[in-house]
Design an enzyme around this catalytic site. Structure first.
Site, PDB file in Angstrom:
ATOM      1  N   HIS A  33      -2.312  -8.871   1.800  1.00  0.00           N
ATOM      2  CA  HIS A  33      -1.917  -7.624   2.482  1.00  0.00           C
ATOM      3  C   HIS A  33      -3.010  -7.299   3.517  1.00  0.00           C
ATOM      4  O   HIS A  33      -3.295  -8.121   4.392  1.00  0.00           O
ATOM      5  CB  HIS A  33      -1.718  -6.543   1.403  1.00  0.00           C
ATOM      6  CG  HIS A  33      -1.036  -5.287   1.863  1.00  0.00           C
ATOM      7  ND1 HIS A  33      -0.319  -5.178   3.025  1.00  0.00           N
ATOM      8  CD2 HIS A  33      -0.972  -4.046   1.288  1.00  0.00           C
ATOM      9  CE1 HIS A  33       0.168  -3.948   3.144  1.00  0.00           C
ATOM     10  NE2 HIS A  33      -0.227  -3.236   2.105  1.00  0.00           N
ATOM     11  N   SER A  53       0.836  -1.220   0.000  1.00  0.00           N
ATOM     12  CA  SER A  53       0.000   0.000   0.000  1.00  0.00           C
ATOM     13  C   SER A  53       0.860   1.256   0.000  1.00  0.00           C
ATOM     14  O   SER A  53       0.551   2.236  -0.684  1.00  0.00           O
ATOM     15  CB  SER A  53      -0.971   0.007   1.182  1.00  0.00           C
ATOM     16  OG  SER A  53      -0.310  -0.294   2.393  1.00  0.00           O
ATOM     17  N   ARG A  83       3.558  -5.279  16.517  1.00  0.00           N
ATOM     18  CA  ARG A  83       2.180  -4.755  16.456  1.00  0.00           C
ATOM     19  C   ARG A  83       1.203  -5.829  16.933  1.00  0.00           C
ATOM     20  O   ARG A  83       0.179  -5.523  17.541  1.00  0.00           O
ATOM     21  CB  ARG A  83       1.849  -4.308  15.020  1.00  0.00           C
ATOM     22  CG  ARG A  83       2.762  -3.213  14.500  1.00  0.00           C
ATOM     23  CD  ARG A  83       2.525  -2.940  13.025  1.00  0.00           C
ATOM     24  NE  ARG A  83       2.849  -4.105  12.194  1.00  0.00           N
ATOM     25  CZ  ARG A  83       2.687  -4.166  10.885  1.00  0.00           C
ATOM     26  NH1 ARG A  83       2.174  -3.122  10.236  1.00  0.00           N
ATOM     27  NH2 ARG A  83       3.015  -5.242  10.205  1.00  0.00           N
ATOM     28  N   HIS A 140       5.634 -13.165   7.030  1.00  0.00           N
ATOM     29  CA  HIS A 140       5.887 -11.771   6.646  1.00  0.00           C
ATOM     30  C   HIS A 140       7.036 -11.715   5.657  1.00  0.00           C
ATOM     31  O   HIS A 140       7.972 -12.516   5.735  1.00  0.00           O
ATOM     32  CB  HIS A 140       6.211 -10.903   7.874  1.00  0.00           C
ATOM     33  CG  HIS A 140       5.986  -9.448   7.606  1.00  0.00           C
ATOM     34  ND1 HIS A 140       6.962  -8.648   7.071  1.00  0.00           N
ATOM     35  CD2 HIS A 140       4.891  -8.661   7.772  1.00  0.00           C
ATOM     36  CE1 HIS A 140       6.474  -7.426   6.924  1.00  0.00           C
ATOM     37  NE2 HIS A 140       5.216  -7.401   7.335  1.00  0.00           N
ATOM     38  N   ASP A 143      -1.981  -8.829  11.569  1.00  0.00           N
ATOM     39  CA  ASP A 143      -3.364  -9.228  11.304  1.00  0.00           C
ATOM     40  C   ASP A 143      -3.825 -10.431  12.116  1.00  0.00           C
ATOM     41  O   ASP A 143      -5.009 -10.771  12.114  1.00  0.00           O
ATOM     42  CB  ASP A 143      -3.526  -9.542   9.808  1.00  0.00           C
ATOM     43  CG  ASP A 143      -3.303  -8.305   8.961  1.00  0.00           C
ATOM     44  OD1 ASP A 143      -3.711  -7.218   9.397  1.00  0.00           O
ATOM     45  OD2 ASP A 143      -2.722  -8.427   7.872  1.00  0.00           O
TER      46      ASP A 143
HETATM   47  N1  NMX Z   1       0.607 -19.994   5.572  1.00  0.00           N
HETATM   48  C1  NMX Z   1       0.981 -20.889   4.614  1.00  0.00           C
HETATM   49  N2  NMX Z   1       2.000 -20.706   3.770  1.00  0.00           N
HETATM   50  C2  NMX Z   1       2.716 -19.585   3.914  1.00  0.00           C
HETATM   51  C3  NMX Z   1       2.436 -18.642   4.900  1.00  0.00           C
HETATM   52  C4  NMX Z   1       1.309 -18.866   5.732  1.00  0.00           C
HETATM   53  N3  NMX Z   1       0.917 -17.980   6.656  1.00  0.00           N
HETATM   54  N4  NMX Z   1       3.324 -17.631   4.796  1.00  0.00           N
HETATM   55  C5  NMX Z   1       4.146 -17.945   3.768  1.00  0.00           C
HETATM   56  N5  NMX Z   1       3.768 -19.124   3.228  1.00  0.00           N
HETATM   57  C6  NMX Z   1       4.325 -19.772   2.050  1.00  0.00           C
HETATM   58  C7  NMX Z   1       4.157 -18.859   0.845  1.00  0.00           C
HETATM   59  O1  NMX Z   1       2.821 -18.923   0.320  1.00  0.00           O
HETATM   60  C8  NMX Z   1       5.229 -19.386  -0.085  1.00  0.00           C
HETATM   61  O2  NMX Z   1       4.728 -20.552  -0.676  1.00  0.00           O
HETATM   62  P1  NMX Z   1       5.099 -20.948  -2.216  1.00  0.00           P
HETATM   63  O3  NMX Z   1       6.580 -21.153  -2.198  1.00  0.00           O
HETATM   64  O4  NMX Z   1       4.299 -22.174  -2.459  1.00  0.00           O
HETATM   65  O5  NMX Z   1       4.685 -19.772  -3.059  1.00  0.00           O
HETATM   66  C9  NMX Z   1       6.336 -19.759   0.882  1.00  0.00           C
HETATM   67  O6  NMX Z   1       5.717 -19.930   2.179  1.00  0.00           O
HETATM   68  C10 NMX Z   1       7.420 -18.723   0.985  1.00  0.00           C
HETATM   69  O7  NMX Z   1       6.826 -17.469   1.313  1.00  0.00           O
HETATM   70  P2  NMX Z   1       7.628 -16.386   2.179  1.00  0.00           P
HETATM   71  O8  NMX Z   1       8.840 -15.994   1.395  1.00  0.00           O
HETATM   72  O9  NMX Z   1       7.814 -16.849   3.559  1.00  0.00           O
HETATM   73  O10 NMX Z   1       6.571 -15.190   2.243  1.00  0.00           O
HETATM   74  P3  NMX Z   1       6.360 -13.977   1.240  1.00  0.00           P
HETATM   75  O11 NMX Z   1       7.357 -12.929   1.560  1.00  0.00           O
HETATM   76  O12 NMX Z   1       6.303 -14.434  -0.179  1.00  0.00           O
HETATM   77  O13 NMX Z   1       4.895 -13.515   1.619  1.00  0.00           O
HETATM   78  C11 NMX Z   1       3.117 -13.063   3.139  1.00  0.00           C
HETATM   79  C12 NMX Z   1       4.608 -12.869   2.829  1.00  0.00           C
HETATM   80  C13 NMX Z   1       2.719 -12.183   4.304  1.00  0.00           C
HETATM   81  C14 NMX Z   1       2.303 -12.618   1.900  1.00  0.00           C
HETATM   82  C15 NMX Z   1       2.867 -14.556   3.454  1.00  0.00           C
HETATM   83  O14 NMX Z   1       3.561 -14.897   4.636  1.00  0.00           O
HETATM   84  C16 NMX Z   1       1.395 -14.894   3.601  1.00  0.00           C
HETATM   85  O15 NMX Z   1       0.745 -15.166   2.597  1.00  0.00           O
HETATM   86  N6  NMX Z   1       0.834 -14.865   4.856  1.00  0.00           N
HETATM   87  C17 NMX Z   1      -0.548 -15.070   5.093  1.00  0.00           C
HETATM   88  C18 NMX Z   1      -1.343 -13.822   4.683  1.00  0.00           C
HETATM   89  C19 NMX Z   1      -1.067 -12.693   5.651  1.00  0.00           C
HETATM   90  O16 NMX Z   1      -1.098 -12.844   6.866  1.00  0.00           O
HETATM   91  N7  NMX Z   1      -0.866 -11.472   5.079  1.00  0.00           N
HETATM   92  C20 NMX Z   1      -0.739 -10.272   5.908  1.00  0.00           C
HETATM   93  C21 NMX Z   1       0.634  -9.599   5.873  1.00  0.00           C
HETATM   94  C22 NMX Z   1       0.676  -8.413   6.773  1.00  0.00           C
HETATM   95  N8  NMX Z   1      -0.131  -7.304   6.260  1.00  0.00           N
HETATM   96  O17 NMX Z   1      -0.878  -6.726   7.014  1.00  0.00           O
HETATM   97  O18 NMX Z   1      -0.027  -6.927   5.098  1.00  0.00           O
HETATM   98  C1  MLT Z   2       2.208  -3.795   6.451  1.00  0.00           C
HETATM   99  O1  MLT Z   2       1.949  -3.286   7.545  1.00  0.00           O
HETATM  100  O2  MLT Z   2       2.206  -3.126   5.403  1.00  0.00           O
HETATM  101  C2  MLT Z   2       2.412  -5.267   6.373  1.00  0.00           C
HETATM  102  O3  MLT Z   2       2.998  -5.770   7.526  1.00  0.00           O
HETATM  103  C3  MLT Z   2       3.059  -5.747   5.102  1.00  0.00           C
HETATM  104  C4  MLT Z   2       4.491  -5.389   4.869  1.00  0.00           C
HETATM  105  O4  MLT Z   2       5.145  -4.705   5.637  1.00  0.00           O
HETATM  106  O5  MLT Z   2       4.997  -5.880   3.834  1.00  0.00           O
END
Ligand code: NMX
Ligand code: MLT
Length: 434
Positions: A271, A241, A326, A317, A372
């Site tokens: 996100h 964002s 947080r 993350h 979250d």
């Molecule tokens: N549950 C299951 N699998 C996960 C999770 C999770 N919570 N977190 C990461 N992975 C998987 C991810 O999908 C990826 O799989 P693949 O290789 O099959 O594509 C693998 O682990 C490697 O991902 P990472 O490098 O650890 O994470 P990345 O930096 O790509 O993504 C998030 C970060 C936050 C998008 C990811 O951890 C996620 O999808 N979390 C769940 C959604 C979430 O809570 N999002 C909120 C973030 C905070 N916000 O407010 O924005």
């Molecule tokens: C945020 O607050 O924007 C989330 O934790 C996602 C991020 O920092 O990538």
């Protein structure tokens, strides 16, 4: 106004620092880029500049150098209240100094003065189909406010580059003043009686929001609103964002255009929307087991989620490698005030069980909770149970960080953003040493 004076006073020195980096040291190497980073979402490439906040992977966010506990202790608070003025946080983000109570109140009173939302914004939202997602309404409302942009008006009149930051700050104060009212209207329109909310000039940002939302325990919820708006405001500038807002505004689009774009990024399930998804997941646990499950039941539930190809929302993350401070701040708030709440207990048990499950699965680089994993639980406790609305709350808060960045980007004269792309063939040639 105090914010203009303070920024104007800092400008000569800050512009000189920026000029020296941009001109005298432009060739110094900071980072190198791997193929993995190019195909992997640009993760960790050091390529953005902001002084507003920094996320240390092993420690979490610092706002202008302050950790969350340090900041919550230092910022001025309303008499007899636990959580600081949101106006004080905004002063800290923009100016880089902890404000006095008077300075925080000056920001709060600027917001009150600027809080009138034009009637056509409400009419625009009312014209949308009933089942429109609150984030669509929110982004649309911000976009519709663009007609008010002082930056766009002054640009048309031929303003000088040195002056950009002044209407940028003007737009920023107008936008951040109106967002809680627009958000509360969306809540009323979607889920209550559709009334147009008005601020009470004797209340602060957090208390006004609690009143406009019509939450029963207004004082408790006002304190949560202050905490929530403060901690979600900024997370350095690479998050989706913030980055989208910065990119759009780097073309000299005004903040209404740019923040509307930023909200569209926040609306994604990876996100901001994860807070709604996370509460949904916790309620699924509660409903399946009729309350708090055993650890073994929860473990199996988490595995079932992963095996069905879903992510566990609220965990993982892109930058953090420890529990998100947080998350910790909100869990502390909940445990101090309503430790017996079933969802708080489930969220706490998820914190015990899920990191181990994610480690065993071996994919997520960070098995810890992010912001979250708990935020929806707190909203739910206070009766804000329409979880489609939760990302709007995130957006009200995120505006504070991205607009502070926006003002400084225009003040420093940061350029249009334009990274370089390559083709797959080019990368394959690099890999083959060609
Ligand atoms: N549950 C299951 N699998 C996960 C999770 C999770 N919570 N977190 C990461 N992975 C998987 C991810 O999908 C990826 O799989 P693949 O290789 O099959 O594509 C693998 O682990 C490697 O991902 P990472 O490098 O650890 O994470 P990345 O930096 O790509 O993504 C998030 C970060 C936050 C998008 C990811 O951890 C996620 O999808 N979390 C769940 C959604 C979430 O809570 N999002 C909120 C973030 C905070 N916000 O407010 O924005
Ligand atoms: C945020 O607050 O924007 C989330 O934790 C996602 C991020 O920092 O990538």
């Amino acid at each position: 106004m105090i914010l203009n004076e303070k920024i104007a006073a800092q400008l000569p020195a800050e512009r000189e620092r920026y000029r020296a980096l941009a001109k005298d040291h432009a060739d110094v190497v900071v980072d190198e880029v791997t193929v993995g980073q190019i195909v992997g979402g640009m993760r960790d490439i050091k390529s953005l500049l902001t002084d507003i906040s920094y996320v240390d992977p092993a420690e979490g966010i610092r706002f202008r150098g302050m950790s969350i506990p340090e900041m919550l202790a230092a910022l001025p608070k309303p008499d007899g209240i636990d959580m600081p003025y949101v106006g004080g946080l905004f002063y800290l983000l923009l100016i880089g100094e902890v404000p006095t109570k008077e300075q925080a109140l000056e920001v709060e009173s600027e917001w009150i003065k600027r809080s009138e939302v034009p009637a056509y914004v409400f009419d625009t939202l009312r014209a949308m189909p009933k089942d429109t997602h609150p984030m669509t309404l929110f982004s649309l409302a911000v976009q519709s406010l663009q007609t008010q942009s002082e930056f766009a008006r002054r640009y048309q009149e031929g303003m000088k580059k040195d002056e950009y930051w002044e209407p940028a700050l003007e737009d920023t104060l107008n936008l951040t003043a109106r967002l809680p009212i627009v958000a509360a209207f969306i809540y009323n329109l979607k889920f209550k009686d559709g009334m147009e909310p008005k601020v009470n000039p004797s209340l602060d940002y957090g208390a006004n929001f609690a009143r406009m939302l019509g939450v029963e325990d207004q004082d408790g919820y006002a304190d949560l609103a202050r905490l929530y708006f403060i901690i979600h405001s900024d997370h350095e500038s690479g998050n989706a964002s913030a980055h989208v807002t910065h990119l759009a505004a780097s073309t000299l689009s005004d903040i209404y255009y740019a923040f509307s774009a930023g909200l569209n990024a926040l609306a994604g399930p990876l996100h901001g929307l994860a807070n709604q998804e996370c509460l949904d997941w916790l309620l699924g646990v509660r409903d399946q087991f009729g309350g708090v499950p055993t650890k073994e039941q929860l473990r199996q539930y988490a595995w079932d989620t992963l095996e069905s190809g879903q992510v566990i929302p609220g965990y993982g993350h892109a930058v953090l490698r420890v529990p998100d401070p947080r998350f910790t701040a909100q869990m502390k708030f909940a445990k101090e005030r309503f430790p017996d709440d079933t969802l708080v207990q489930i969220a706490d048990m998820v914190f015990e069980v899920v990191p181990q499950v994610l480690k065993e699965q071996g994919k997520a680089k960070n098995p810890s909770p992010n912001v979250d994993a708990i935020s929806g639980t707190l909203q739910y406790y206070y009766g804000v149970r329409e979880f489609d609305f939760y990302t709007v709350l995130f957006g009200v808060s995120r505006a504070l960080g991205v607009t502070a960045n926006y003002v400084w980007a225009r003040a420093l004269g940061q350029p249009i953003e334009r990274p370089k792309s390559v083709t797959m063939k080019m990368l394959e040639d690099v890999v083959a040493g060609k």
